[in-house]
Design a protein around this motif. Structure first.
Motif, PDB file in Angstrom:
ATOM      1  N   GLN A  29       0.832  -1.211   0.000  1.00 27.44           N
ATOM      2  CA  GLN A  29       0.000   0.000   0.000  1.00 27.44           C
ATOM      3  C   GLN A  29       0.867   1.263   0.000  1.00 27.44           C
ATOM      4  O   GLN A  29       0.574   2.238  -0.683  1.00 27.44           O
ATOM      5  N   ALA A  33       1.267   4.362  -2.694  1.00 30.96           N
ATOM      6  CA  ALA A  33       0.691   5.622  -2.208  1.00 30.96           C
ATOM      7  C   ALA A  33       1.049   6.813  -3.102  1.00 30.96           C
ATOM      8  O   ALA A  33       0.207   7.665  -3.377  1.00 30.96           O
ATOM      9  N   GLU A  38      -2.002   9.589  -2.934  1.00 28.74           N
ATOM     10  CA  GLU A  38      -2.598   9.562  -1.594  1.00 28.74           C
ATOM     11  C   GLU A  38      -1.802  10.389  -0.593  1.00 28.74           C
ATOM     12  O   GLU A  38      -2.222  10.583   0.532  1.00 28.74           O
ATOM     13  N   TRP A  62      -0.947  10.835   4.917  1.00 31.67           N
ATOM     14  CA  TRP A  62      -1.307   9.745   4.013  1.00 31.67           C
ATOM     15  C   TRP A  62      -2.796   9.461   4.148  1.00 31.67           C
ATOM     16  O   TRP A  62      -3.244   8.981   5.188  1.00 31.67           O
ATOM     17  N   HIS A  64      -5.182   7.131   3.092  1.00 33.58           N
ATOM     18  CA  HIS A  64      -5.428   5.817   2.506  1.00 33.58           C
ATOM     19  C   HIS A  64      -6.932   5.673   2.288  1.00 33.58           C
ATOM     20  O   HIS A  64      -7.714   6.341   2.950  1.00 33.58           O
TER      21      HIS A  64
END
Ligand code: C2E
Ligand code: CA
Ligand code: CA
Ligand code: CA
Length: 277
Positions: A29, A33, A38, A62, A64
């Motif tokens: 992830q 990013a 993100e 961040w 997410h």
């Protein structure tokens, strides 16, 4: 969970396996990013005793899909996975872009500091990376600063010193972050080629109730002043703290009492009102 592999029976404690899968997940992830757009950053003001804006610190965020992740948790993971230098490069570029767009042509630019990690110094190419980001956006070096913790310096001390000298040679401001909670010796800190020490938030807690805490801050401020370094009191939260700390000439402040970290838009509004007053 038991997994049969050949003759061996490998036992995994359920929580260990889960946390490993979780880690793998977070890693991929994090790798995505940047591409998924993100990442963002907010800017927290550093002010003088009169509350005038002197500088900003950039703090990464961040977003997410499943929610907000704190840098206090994703930065250490990025360091562990060897991804943090990518994040640093992303932020250096984003901050340089921000700085390339003053509200009005010719308006003086408030410097922004970026946090760099031990990994950034270890690689040995931090100076080039910073200069590249600046030149990509046509930004002067004095518009940018870096912040690094004492522990980030402990690996290859000589290599780190060389890079700090270079950064300052180019006019990029260098601050030591969270000062006073690491384990470096005072004698080493005195030799550091830095412009600014940021006194860790833990020192501010207690300056109103414990006289010895206050004396400790005084001693550090005095030492820095005689070494020509600026000092920032981090994490200032109450009026009482500010009142106590205002007796130290030249001390700068950063903390929720003066301002939370601000969005880029809120910063532009702040800069606009500062310029017109
Ligand atoms: P830091 O560099 O010491 O940044 C200051 C942290 O304290 C920020 O948390 C800020 O929001 C918070 N803070 C500011 N004023 C106050 C206050 O008055 N009271 C309290 N309790 N907290 C205050 P944040 O943004 O969650 O960042 C946490 C840490 O994550 C940072 O600590 C820094 O070590 C790391 N970090 C954040 N952004 C970056 C980044 O872009 N790169 C790297 N390498 N590390 C980052
Ligand atoms: Ca910092
Ligand atoms: Ca800090
Ligand atoms: Ca900190």
């Amino acid at each position: 969970v038991l997994i049969q592999s050949g003759e061996f029976v490998v036992a995994f404690r359920p929580d260990t396996e889960e946390s490993r899968i979780e880690q793998m997940n977070i890693r991929s992830q994090l790798e995505l990013a940047v591409d998924r757009d993100e990442l963002s950053f907010v800017l927290q003001p550093k002010v003088n005793a009169q509350g005038e804006l002197i500088e900003f610190e950039a703090l990464m965020r961040w977003e997410h899909r499943d929610g907000h992740v704190s840098p206090a948790s994703f930065i250490p993971m990025a360091e562990e996975f060897g991804l943090v230098t990518q994040l640093t490069d992303w932020l250096l570029d984003a901050v340089a872009e921000f700085q390339s767009q003053p509200l009005r042509p010719g308006q003086s630019i408030v410097p922004v500091s970026v946090n760099v990690s031990a990994r950034d110094l270890e690689r040995g190419d931090l100076v080039e990376r910073v200069l590249k980001a600046l030149s990509r956006h046509g930004v002067q070096p004095d518009c940018l600063g870096i912040e690094l913790t004492e522990t980030a310096l402990l690996g290859d001390w000589d290599g780190a010193m060389e890079q700090l000298h270079q950064l300052r040679f180019w006019g990029i401001r260098v601050s030591v972050d969270d000062f006073g909670i690491g384990h470096s010796s005072l004698s080493r800190m005195v030799d550091l080629p830095v412009d600014c020490l940021k006194l860790d938030r833990s020192f501010m807690q207690g300056v109103t109730s414990d006289r010895r805490r206050l004396m400790l801050v005084r001693a550090m401020v005095d030492l820095c002043r005689s070494l020509n370094m600026q000092v920032v009191a981090e994490g200032v939260e109450t009026e009482a703290e500010v009142t106590r700390l205002s007796e130290f000439d030249g001390l700068l402040f950063q903390g929720f009492y003066f301002s939370q970290p601000l969005s880029r838009i809120a910063c532009r509004r702040l800069l606009g009102s500062a310029a017109s007053s």
